[in-house]
Design an enzyme around this catalytic site. Structure first.
Site, PDB file in Angstrom:
ATOM      1  N   LYS A 146       3.548 -34.600  38.724  1.00  0.00           N
ATOM      2  CA  LYS A 146       3.738 -33.688  37.588  1.00  0.00           C
ATOM      3  C   LYS A 146       5.045 -34.037  36.885  1.00  0.00           C
ATOM      4  O   LYS A 146       6.117 -33.958  37.479  1.00  0.00           O
ATOM      5  CB  LYS A 146       3.774 -32.236  38.084  1.00  0.00           C
ATOM      6  CG  LYS A 146       3.853 -31.216  36.952  1.00  0.00           C
ATOM      7  CD  LYS A 146       3.628 -29.807  37.465  1.00  0.00           C
ATOM      8  CE  LYS A 146       3.638 -28.797  36.323  1.00  0.00           C
ATOM      9  NZ  LYS A 146       3.301 -27.435  36.776  1.00  0.00           N
ATOM     10  N   GLY A 159       5.083 -34.755  27.981  1.00  0.00           N
ATOM     11  CA  GLY A 159       4.557 -35.054  29.308  1.00  0.00           C
ATOM     12  C   GLY A 159       5.593 -35.067  30.417  1.00  0.00           C
ATOM     13  O   GLY A 159       5.306 -35.480  31.536  1.00  0.00           O
ATOM     14  N   ARG A 216       2.433 -33.473  43.949  1.00  0.00           N
ATOM     15  CA  ARG A 216       1.664 -32.304  44.385  1.00  0.00           C
ATOM     16  C   ARG A 216       0.428 -32.743  45.176  1.00  0.00           C
ATOM     17  O   ARG A 216      -0.171 -33.783  44.885  1.00  0.00           O
ATOM     18  CB  ARG A 216       1.226 -31.466  43.185  1.00  0.00           C
ATOM     19  CG  ARG A 216       2.366 -31.035  42.287  1.00  0.00           C
ATOM     20  CD  ARG A 216       2.002 -29.848  41.420  1.00  0.00           C
ATOM     21  NE  ARG A 216       0.859 -30.064  40.564  1.00  0.00           N
ATOM     22  CZ  ARG A 216       0.393 -29.148  39.699  1.00  0.00           C
ATOM     23  NH1 ARG A 216       0.988 -27.973  39.606  1.00  0.00           N
ATOM     24  NH2 ARG A 216      -0.650 -29.405  38.937  1.00  0.00           N
ATOM     25  N   ASP A 307      -7.028 -21.291  33.302  1.00  0.00           N
ATOM     26  CA  ASP A 307      -6.703 -22.678  33.653  1.00  0.00           C
ATOM     27  C   ASP A 307      -5.702 -22.763  34.796  1.00  0.00           C
ATOM     28  O   ASP A 307      -5.415 -23.872  35.274  1.00  0.00           O
ATOM     29  CB  ASP A 307      -6.157 -23.424  32.428  1.00  0.00           C
ATOM     30  CG  ASP A 307      -4.991 -22.714  31.764  1.00  0.00           C
ATOM     31  OD1 ASP A 307      -5.214 -21.635  31.201  1.00  0.00           O
ATOM     32  OD2 ASP A 307      -3.860 -23.233  31.820  1.00  0.00           O
TER      33      ASP A 307
END
Length: 594
Positions: A146, A159, A216, A307
């Protein structure tokens, strides 16, 4: 000459020996079983007909280096901290700056309802799927980074994630998992000498912050919103999913999820509709249990959009989360949540609402009437899980009484009125002495009540906590209505938001009419009254024939294992962040250990 040649050969062969990271056994099932967008076009775009988009170009960090590593999360991949630290390319591999052998970088496509409105295509805007690692001990784990750079779903973003938010995600992922609550995991945190411009206080004051990346882990990061990419045009937002009407891909995704992550359900049902209904019921059960576990440790997620809801019942995406300090049912941890949609007490109902959106997204794959009946079971299921955990927090392990629910709600009421610290009060309740015959009640409970009162708010703190949060103009209009149009006022006052504000004003009025000494005396009386009721309930744990010393020991053991001594309070995380931003990572590592 021969010895020299042998030395060179030996050196060359040792340099070719792969590291533990380079030997990770990837089996990227999701990319094999689900449609993948292979377009090499750069920039954000709508991605129809696909569940993933390949990432063709890595965006390396500058001089990446480790902030912290979680040994328990790494162990899920059959890795040790030493395996990672001994690899000179470790920070590059685990930040998406260098390609791990066997990995296939991609980004996941999903949609979402955000703050109640359908937002269309969202997707992994700052996350890169690396692949799925087959652990010999713990099964298959999807790993992703991430903050590794832009993807087709980045929209206007860069990003990147910065050190501040990455520390919060890293620590809270591991803290929640350590509390026994299902969660995605965080194995490593890498920072760098690459900087991104951010406005941390949302006040138009941008600063440069270090770009950082969290590795993650989860069995899967598929979420409710993954199934919303097939939705048609929404009547309110006017948006639709990028794969609207592609029921063939929806069936493919559903089959993949059930076959891979719910194999017992797959094996138990030959009829497709029955299988799908069993799956939906299980997702409902897992979600109800998850939110019950959050409520029982005072955890507020902050952004419960569809989401951010895991299809596996995991705590997913740590943004503006918060653990409550003083108990407040209206606690809001997200500064942008002006109307309290995602407040602490709203979390169960919001989770049910999100499940309804999942049912809509699954459409004809479910039986509509049966799905509605399952949704109707949600609150009862949640309340059963919640009550079961709360009984353990109170050490009520031998008997279940109908009055227990009232005892718990009255405890929370006293906590709220006295501004008591949620975590510390539950931890202190194990100090309440077991009732003995001939006890002088006030004298016996006095010492523990004194400890409890130390965790309660002062009159000034309570005044601040009970100030109306409604805008002045709106509040003035309602108060004017109370005098000029009582009928209309009574209608408006029944609305939850208005009723909440009027209740705050009532408490504030009481506080303004009292002083600190009077307040402390009332708090003491309220706590003595509740603790006395609690002790009477404890006596009923033993029917006279049981082993009392064993019950006392069991009570303390259960309470101490269900009432955390430490939670990741915001100020604790902030202290670690401030030290880390100055280059001192020791507090992050110490907190991780705690």
């Amino acid at each position: 000459h021969l010895c020299g040649a042998i030395d060179l050969l030996s050196s060359a062969s040792s340099s070719c020996v792969s590291t533990a990271l380079e030997r990770l056994p990837f089996n990227n099932t999701a990319l094999k079983k689900l449609p993948v967008d292979d377009t090499k076009e750069s920039g954000s775009r709508t991605v129809p007909g696909a569940c993933f988009s390949r990432i063709w170009t890595l965006q390396p960090l500058i001089r990446p280096h480790f902030v912290a590593l979680s040994h328990s999360a790494l162990a899920l991949l059959d890795l040790t901290v030493q395996d990672v630290l001994s690899d000179p390319m470790g920070p590059e591999y685990l930040s998406g700056s260098r390609l791990l052998p066997g990995s296939e970088p991609a980004a996941h496509c999903y949609c979402g309802h955000q703050f109640g409105l359908f937002a269309g295509q969202l997707g992994d805007g700052a996350v890169m799927y690396l692949g799925e690692v087959e652990s010999g001990t713990y099964g298959r784990w999807e790993i992703q980074v991430k903050g590794a750079g832009v993807t087709p779903y980045s929209r206007d973003g860069d990003g990147r994630k910065v050190l501040r938010s990455s520390i919060r995600e890293f620590l809270c992922s591991e803290a929640v998992a350590a509390l026994g609550i299902p969660s995605t995991r965080a194995a490593s945190l890498v920072t760098s000498d690459l900087y991104a411009s951010r406005d941390p206080l949302n006040k138009g004051q941008r600063i440069l912050e270090r770009c950082s990346v969290v590795l993650r882990l989860a069995p899967s990061f598929i979420r409710f919103g993954s199934f919303e990419i097939f939705l048609g045009r929404d009547e309110f937002s006017g948006l639709q999913g990028p794969s609207a009407g592609r029921h063939d891909i929806r069936a493919q995704l559903l089959d993949y999820v059930i076959e891979t992550f719910y194999p017992c359900i797959q094996q138990a049902h030959s009829n497709r509709k029955d299988r799908n209904m069993a799956f939906f019921r299980e997702v409902m059960m897992r979600t109800a249990k998850l939110v019950a576990q959050w409520q029982c440790v005072g955890f507020c997620h902050g952004v419960l959009n569809t989401d951010n809801m895991s299809i596996l019942g995991l705590t997913l995406d740590y943004g503006p989360f918060g653990f409550m300090d003083r108990f407040d049912p209206d606690f809001i941890c997200n500064a942008s949540d002006k109307r309290g949609r995602y407040s602490y007490q709203a979390q169960p109902s919001v989770c049910r609402w999100n499940l309804a959106r999942l049912a809509e997204a699954l459409g004809s794959e479910l039986d509509g009437a049966e799905a509605g009946a399952i949704l109707d079971e949600f609150m009862l299921t949640y309340e059963a899980f919640y009550l079961s955990i709360m009984r353990k927090k109170l050490g009520l392990v031998r008997k279940e009484e109908t009055e227990d629910s009232e005892l718990i709600s009255d405890l929370l009421h006293v906590m709220h009125n006295t501004g008591a610290d949620f975590t510390n009060i539950f931890r202190l309740l194990s100090c309440v002495p077991w009732p003995e015959e001939g006890d002088n009640e006030r004298a016996t409970v006095g010492p523990v009540v004194d400890l409890i009162l130390q965790q309660c708010a002062s009159i000034q703190e309570l005044k601040v906590a009970n100030m109306p949060t409604m805008e002045d103009r709106e509040l003035a209009m309602i108060l004017s209505m109370a005098q000029t149009n009582p009928v209309m006022f009574n209608i408006v006052a029944d609305r939850s938001g208005v009723a909440q504000q009027l209740e705050r004003m009532g408490r504030l009025k009481e506080l303004l009419e009292t002083n600190e000494d009077e307040l402390k005396e009332k708090q003491r009386d309220d706590w003595i009254h509740w603790v006395s009721r609690y002790r009477r309930r404890l006596t009923r744990e033993c029917d006279g024939t049981c082993d009392l010393p064993l019950i006392k020991k069991e009570r303390l053991s259960v309470m101490n294992s269900n009432n955390p001594r430490v939670v990741l309070r915001n100020y604790i995380a902030q202290n670690a962040i401030q030290a880390a931003e100055k280059g001192d990572f020791s507090e992050v590592r110490r907190l991780l250990q705690v």
